[in-house]
Design a protein around this motif. Structure first.
Motif, PDB file in Angstrom:
ATOM      1  N   LYS A  91       0.823  -1.212   0.000  1.00 50.04           N
ATOM      2  CA  LYS A  91       0.000   0.000   0.000  1.00 50.04           C
ATOM      3  C   LYS A  91       0.859   1.265   0.000  1.00 50.04           C
ATOM      4  N   GLY A  92       2.195   1.108   0.025  1.00 45.38           N
ATOM      5  CA  GLY A  92       3.086   2.258  -0.051  1.00 45.38           C
ATOM      6  C   GLY A  92       3.699   2.704   1.252  1.00 45.38           C
ATOM      7  N   PHE A  93       3.491   1.974   2.344  1.00 43.13           N
ATOM      8  CA  PHE A  93       4.085   2.326   3.631  1.00 43.13           C
ATOM      9  C   PHE A  93       5.574   1.976   3.633  1.00 43.13           C
ATOM     10  N   LYS A  94       6.385   2.857   4.265  1.00 42.41           N
ATOM     11  CA  LYS A  94       7.828   2.614   4.364  1.00 42.41           C
ATOM     12  C   LYS A  94       8.355   3.079   5.716  1.00 42.41           C
ATOM     13  N   GLY A  95       9.504   2.541   6.098  1.00 40.97           N
ATOM     14  CA  GLY A  95      10.205   3.018   7.277  1.00 40.97           C
ATOM     15  C   GLY A  95       9.396   2.989   8.555  1.00 40.97           C
ATOM     16  N   GLU A  96       9.454   4.092   9.304  1.00 39.07           N
ATOM     17  CA  GLU A  96       8.758   4.181  10.592  1.00 39.07           C
ATOM     18  C   GLU A  96       7.257   4.046  10.447  1.00 39.07           C
ATOM     19  N   ALA A  97       6.731   4.636   9.409  1.00 39.37           N
ATOM     20  CA  ALA A  97       5.277   4.560   9.187  1.00 39.37           C
ATOM     21  C   ALA A  97       4.840   3.109   9.003  1.00 39.37           C
ATOM     22  N   LEU A  98       5.660   2.350   8.297  1.00 39.72           N
ATOM     23  CA  LEU A  98       5.350   0.934   8.068  1.00 39.72           C
ATOM     24  C   LEU A  98       5.364   0.172   9.382  1.00 39.72           C
ATOM     25  N   GLU A  99       6.419   0.326  10.161  1.00 42.70           N
ATOM     26  CA  GLU A  99       6.529  -0.413  11.418  1.00 42.70           C
ATOM     27  C   GLU A  99       5.448   0.006  12.404  1.00 42.70           C
ATOM     28  N   SER A 100       5.112   1.302  12.411  1.00 46.74           N
ATOM     29  CA  SER A 100       4.070   1.795  13.309  1.00 46.74           C
ATOM     30  C   SER A 100       2.716   1.186  12.951  1.00 46.74           C
ATOM     31  N   ALA A 101       2.435   1.118  11.645  1.00 48.93           N
ATOM     32  CA  ALA A 101       1.162   0.532  11.202  1.00 48.93           C
ATOM     33  C   ALA A 101       1.081  -0.941  11.573  1.00 48.93           C
TER      34      ALA A 101
END
Length: 215
Positions: A91-101
Motif C-alpha cells: 500500500k506504499g508504507f515505508k520506514g517508521e510509518a510501516l513499522e508503526s502501522a
C-alpha cells in the motif's frame, strides 16, 4: 435489503407470470387464486431454502478461514506479522510509518484477523445471517407476490387490468430500490425490472393462450 429485493422481484415475476398463463388459457378466477397462492407458498419456501443454503455456505467458509487465521497467529505470530508488513508495503508504507502501522494492527487481535480476512482472503467484514436471509426472502416473496392476486381475492368483476397495473407498479418500485446497488438511476432500474416482469408475464400469457383448447 438485498434479500428483500431478491425475494420481491422473484415473487412478483413468478406469481404474475403464472396468473397470466392461467388467464391466457381462459380459466376461472378460482384457478388463478389457487395456483397463485400455491406458488406463493411453495416457490417462496423454495427460494428461502435456496438462499439459506447459499448464505450458510458463505458463512461456514468465512468461519473456517477465520479459525485458520486464529490458529496461524497463535502458532506462528511472527510469520503473520510479516504478512501484515507485506500488505502495508504493497500500500506504499515505508520506514517508521510501516513499522508503526504493523505494531498498531498486531496489538489488537481482532483487527489483525479482520485485516488478514479482507486482504489475504478477500472476505467481507460483515457476514449475513442465513436465517435472516431466508426469512427476508420468504417475506418479500409472499408480500410482493401477493399484490397481483389482490383484485382476484377481492372478487372484482374484471380483475385482469387492475392486477396487471398493480404488478407493474410493484415491479417498478422494487427496481427503483435495486438502483441502490447499481450505477443506474432509480427510474431506469425501475423501468428495466418492469420490462423484465412484463415480458415474463407476456410469454406465460401467450403459452397459456396457445394451450387453452387442451385444458
Amino acid at each position: 435489503m438485498r434479500d428483500w429485493v431478491y425475494g420481491g422481484i422473484d415473487g412478483t415475476v413468478t406469481t404474475f407470470a403464472i396468473m397470466a398463463g392461467v388467464v391466457g388459457a381462459e380459466l376461472s378466477a378460482t384457478v388463478v387464486i389457487v395456483l397463485g397462492l400455491a406458488n406463493l407458498l411453495a416457490d417462496g419456501f423454495s427460494m428461502a431454502a435456496g438462499n439459506y443454503t447459499g448464505t450458510k455456505a458463505e458463512y461456514d467458509e468465512y468461519q473456517q478461514l477465520r479459525h485458520m487465521e486464529e490458529r496461524h497467529i497463535e502458532l506462528a505470530p511472527e510469520g503473520e506479522r510479516e504478512e501484515i508488513r507485506q500488505i502495508f508495503q504493497a500500500k506504499g508504507f515505508k520506514g517508521e510509518a510501516l513499522e508503526s502501522a504493523v505494531d498498531v494492527i498486531t496489538k489488537h487481535r481482532d483487527q489483525w484477523i479482520d485485516m488478514m480476512m479482507a486482504e489475504e482472503h478477500g472476505m467481507p467484514a460483515v457476514t449475513r445471517s442465513p436465517v435472516h436471509a431466508a426469512l427476508y426472502t420468504f417475506g418479500a416473496f409472499v408480500l410482493c407476490g401477493s399484490v397481483p392476486l389482490l383484485p382476484y381475492v377481492a372478487g372484482m368483476t374484471a380483475p385482469e387490468l387492475p392486477s396487471a397495473v398493480m404488478a407493474g407498479v410493484t415491479f417498478f418500485a422494487i427496481g427503483s430500490v435495486r438502483s441502490r446497488w447499481s450505477p443506474k438511476s432509480w427510474w431506469l432500474a425501475g423501468l428495466e425490472t418492469l420490462a423484465i416482469g412484463m415480458l415474463a408475464a407476456s410469454v406465460a400469457y401467450f403459452i397459456g393462450h396457445l394451450l387453452r383448447g387442451i385444458v
